[in-house]
Write an enzyme that holds these catalytic residues in place. Structure first.
Site, mmCIF file in Angstrom:
data_model
loop_
_atom_site.group_PDB
_atom_site.id
_atom_site.type_symbol
_atom_site.label_atom_id
_atom_site.label_comp_id
_atom_site.label_asym_id
_atom_site.label_seq_id
_atom_site.Cartn_x
_atom_site.Cartn_y
_atom_site.Cartn_z
ATOM 1 N N TRP A 83 0.841 -1.208 0.000
ATOM 2 C CA TRP A 83 0.000 0.000 0.000
ATOM 3 C C TRP A 83 0.875 1.255 0.000
ATOM 4 C CZ3 TRP A 83 -0.553 4.142 3.409
ATOM 5 C CH2 TRP A 83 -1.678 4.941 3.222
ATOM 6 N N HIS A 84 2.052 1.170 0.671
ATOM 7 C CA HIS A 84 2.919 2.352 0.760
ATOM 8 C C HIS A 84 3.593 2.683 -0.562
ATOM 9 C CE1 HIS A 84 2.397 1.798 5.094
ATOM 10 N NE2 HIS A 84 2.750 3.057 5.195
ATOM 11 N N GLY A 85 3.718 1.715 -1.441
ATOM 12 C CA GLY A 85 4.342 2.028 -2.725
ATOM 13 C C GLY A 85 4.623 0.768 -3.519
#
Lengths: 472, 398
Positions: free
Chosen positions: A325-327
């Site tokens: 989700w962060h990248g």
């Protein structure tokens, strides 16, 4: 448009707030004003993405109405599946298509004999937050936790409300439903507390996170094989503080701005660096994401109700999801796995061990685990991580000093002090004294005000690069 | 005090709305008035000093909206028009100076005894290398010779002038600040080597840098101000007089008027003596350091000198500002025209006022026919300045 830019802080925000106060008694007008301002705010930053969010918001709203009206579980399941897939589709398209294509090419390229095109798609700011919030609405309606929004305006306000739009906190519809249906009248306390919270966020971002981030950027941009262990360690600590002050500052600004408008958002951070285990850390860090994952992924997967091994698997799935989700990068996947590993170890034996060694030892060990996790998070590739880890261990063959700006040492000391003070015995009496003394509260407010003025000055000064002549 | 205060008490709410609108409205006023009546711009605190990069006109196209450049341009324009900007920047700069010892202007650093400098001067001094200079000069000197030959073939005079760098004049104030790898010999021999190469090539050079360094210690003050990057009035006086001596030798004993002056020391510097101090835009700060004020005492009128009717072009950088003014007003080069960095601005007449900005090559071409052309380079940019090679290109067409 960022909240700490002078354009927003000293032009857009006061002008909009004046209008908002002028219609303070009219809830419907305030809702409309907020939606128009929020869509304009997002269009300012992402003009090409906003039409997609508007259409997708309308589709969500329609699906939620259909779900509420339908008595067939199969139909309801179909509606929620379509809703989730459409929203995840947006996220995958904007965030992961390039990453997926690159990896599929690596994996299948030699067999297929052809390469998938790598699309260069600009990642819209806030897309991950918007998508998770929209999914929370659909799931809440599906589960019956909440009724569908009364009007599409209420739901649009939930999606677009500008204070939380770009970086959260991630709202859950069922927690915010009433506030959006009937926005509260703004009182003096809302303004006072909201403004001070926003000001605190600006000061944290500009005066602490940015200078520390500048040094961390230099360290992580340097060839890791030339870094000394001291530079690597200081750079990593700077990054650990930067990411905390930056992200929590943005949450402060979002919570503060929302409060000035009469909305109360949940806290997103709670002194995470005093945690005594990684499990506790994840209760204190990015709380809105952690609870979202708990409510909408961990629990539906079975949580800890299906036996020990299944719980570990669920934890790993959740943290791998959190990482990605962060990248879109293998480092984030690795970071998710790293967290999943330590949370599993917590459940196996680590929590008991940390309990036994006392608060100080537990906090230090947790800090070390979290900080190394930031190295995984901040390095740009697995090779970079390996070289950086080598530098941390003093294994770099060549040593090149990284220039440290004169403001870094003091900022670092202040940052560490602020993060770790709550772990000391001094904190409780200080907090008690603050709660009981109006003088202390007044002085703290005054200090925040001065820091805000300093932060505004810095925000103006950073892009102002004067020189005497066009010389060189 | 709760919701009732902002909803019930109309006066408080109105007061707050008015307060909130004040800054945005003043900002819009500044934006509207800037182009037509800049004197009416509202600003809190003294105006900011220093040049910044010129801004492109706003592109109102859909493409600019889509790529965000329109939003950035609007945001920048509104930010710059904010009346609180000067005060807040000065407050921020002063706080950072006090807390961290950092100046707000990029590249400005403080040496010993409070002397300010721009880092490129220090970097150049600390990277002096005679071999590199030889290589650079061997490319550049033939071009200077071509320029000199061009003017001499037309019966005109061309003179190449080198001005000093503050770091080279006061290295002891600065070189302890940074890693300074250049060898002492390379720093010391830099100008003598360049002068020798110029002389051997037959280029007529006036080395005002060595002249200035040679005067070090002669006065109770340095020849560079503490808060400035350029030579002070005494440095200028010596340099102009030395130039006039050379011109009189070249063009006849009464070509230009020799300078005679007295000076006094003041602790209230201004003008070029505070250029770096001004640039750092501090709050409530007044420069206080000793600097000379020169009073010229000339008796013979300019009409007695040939220089008064001679067309002169002075092409150079920032060191030619006060230098050009003194040359015109005291040395009687009344028709002197100064081309600041060649294209950046054009100055002429009493006080060497700015006549035009942003010149084009076509504006420089008439200089081919001037009687006297003085081309200046600072010692830190020997053969590396932009204006000097560009002048060569424009004049010789190659």
């Amino acid at each position: 448009m960022l909240f700490y830019e002078p354009f927003f802080a000293l032009f857009v925000a006061p002008a909009f707030y004046a209008l908002y106060l002028a219609i303070n008694n009219r809830a419907a007008a305030k809702k409309s004003a907020l939606i128009v301002a929020s869509v304009a705010f997002y269009t300012w930053g992402e003009p090409l993405f906003v039409p997609i969010v508007i259409v997708s918001t309308a589709v969500d709203y329609w699906l939620s109405q259909r779900m509420a009206l339908s008595s067939s579980q199969t139909a309801r399941r179909a509606f929620i599946t379509v809703g989730i897939l459409l929203n995840l589709g947006i996220l995958v398209f904007y965030k992961y298509v390039g990453f997926l294509a690159e990896n599929l090419n690596l994996l299948l390229g030699p067999l297929a004999g052809t390469q998938l095109p790598i699309l260069q798609i600009a990642l819209p700011i806030g897309v991950s937050f918007v998508v998770f919030e929209k999914i929370s609405y659909l799931v809440d309606v599906y589960r019956g936790t909440t009724k569908p929004a009364c009007t599409i305006l209420d739901y649009s306000l939930f999606v677009f409300l500008f204070p939380k739009l770009l970086a959260g906190p991630i709202l859950k519809y069922h927690e915010m439903e009433r506030q959006f249906a009937d926005p509260a009248k703004v009182g003096w306390t809302d303004f006072q507390e909201g403004f001070l919270r926003t000001a605190r966020g600006m000061a944290k971002k500009i005066l602490l996170a940015d200078p520390l981030g500048a040094f961390a950027d230099r360290v992580f941009a340097a060839d890791a094989t030339t870094l000394s262990s001291t530079d690597a360690a200081v750079g990593l600590v700077c990054f650990a503080l930067q990411i905390y002050f930056d992200f929590s500052a943005y949450s402060d600004m979002a919570i503060g701005l929302a409060r000035t408008l009469g909305f109360r958002l949940r806290e997103n951070f709670n002194m995470p660096y005093i945690s005594r285990s990684l499990t506790e850390f994840w209760r204190r860090w990015h709380i809105s994401l952690a609870t979202w994952i708990r409510d909408y992924l961990y629990i539906p997967l079975g949580g800890n109700r299906s036996g020990e091994y299944r719980t570990y698997i669920n934890l790993w799935i959740c943290f791998l999801a959190s990482g990605i989700w962060h990248g879109a990068s293998w480092n984030f996947v690795l970071w998710g796995a790293y967290n999943g590993l330590f949370l599993s170890l917590d459940r196996m034996f680590l929590l008991k061990f940390l309990d036994r060694i006392g608060n100080f030892g537990a906090t230090v060990i947790t800090l070390l685990i979290v900080t190394f996790g930031w190295a995984i998070f901040r390095t740009t590739s697995v090779e970079h991580l390996a070289a950086f880890t080598g530098a941390l261990a003093g294994l770099s063959p060549r040593m090149v000093d990284v220039d440290m700006q004169a403001d870094v040492p003091l900022t670092l000391a202040i940052g560490l002090f602020l993060c770790l003070l709550p772990a000391t015995p001094l904190f409780a009496p200080l907090q008690r004294a603050y709660n009981e003394s109006r003088l202390l509260q007044g002085l703290a407010a005054l200090a925040i005000l001065v820091l805000w003025v300093l932060a505004c000055g810095r925000a103006f000064a950073v892009p102002f690069k004067p020189f005497i002549y066009f010389r060189f | 005090m709760h919701a009732a205060n902002l909803t019930g008490l109309v006066s408080l709410r109105h007061l707050m709305i008015a307060a909130l609108l004040l800054l945005p409205l003043l900002t819009l006023w500044n934006l509207a008035i800037a182009a037509y009546a800049p004197k009416l711009i509202v600003a809190f605190g003294p105006r900011l000093r220093g040049v910044t990069e010129a801004r492109e006109p706003i592109d109102w196209s859909l493409k600019a909206l889509a790529d965000g450049s329109l939003q950035r341009a609007i945001s920048d324009a509104i930010t710059e028009a904010n009346p609180a900007r000067p005060l807040l920047i000065r407050f921020s700069n002063s706080s950072r100076k006090r807390l961290f010892g950092i100046y707000g202007a990029p590249g400005v650093i403080e040496g010993a005894d409070g002397h300010l400098i721009e880092k490129p001067y220090l970097d150049e001094y600390c990277s002096r290398d005679l071999d590199a200079l030889r290589e650079r000069a061997s490319t550049w000197i033939p071009k200077l010779k071509e320029l000199q030959d061009f003017y001499e073939a037309r019966g005109k005079t061309f003179l190449y002038v080198i001005t000093p760098s503050k770091v080279a004049h006061l290295p002891e104030k600065f070189i302890s600040l940074v890693h300074c790898p250049s060898r002492e010999q390379d720093r010391r021999e830099h100008l003598p080597l360049y002068n020798r190469m110029l002389t051997e090539a037959g280029v007529r050079v006036l080395d005002l840098a060595s002249l200035t360094h040679g005067l070090k210690g002669r006065y109770e003050v340095d020849l560079f101000p503490m808060g400035g990057v350029h030579w002070n009035q005494l440095g200028v006086a010596h340099a102009v007089d030395r130039l006039i001596v050379d011109l009189n030798r070249l063009k006849g004993p009464d070509f230009a008027r020799r300078l005679a002056w007295t000076y006094e020391i003041t602790d209230r510097p201004k003008g070029e003596d505070t250029d770096l101090f001004d640039l750092v835009n501090l709050m409530f700060a007044r420069p206080r350091y000793s600097t000379p004020v020169v009073h010229y005492r000339m008796k013979r009128p300019c009409s007695e000198f040939g220089s008064a009717s001679t067309k002169v072009a002075l092409i150079g950088g920032s060191f030619t500002g006060e230098f050009g003014r003194v040359l015109l007003e005291e040395g009687c080069l009344l028709r002197l025209e100064r081309y600041n960095y060649l294209y950046r601005s054009f100055h002429a007449g009493p006080g060497m006022k700015t006549v035009r900005k942003n010149l084009k090559p076509g504006d420089i071409e008439p200089v081919r026919d001037y009687d006297l052309v003085i081309l200046e380079e600072n010692e830190m940019l020997i053969g590396a300045s932009r204006h000097a090679p560009e002048f060569h290109r424009v004049i010789l067409g190659r």
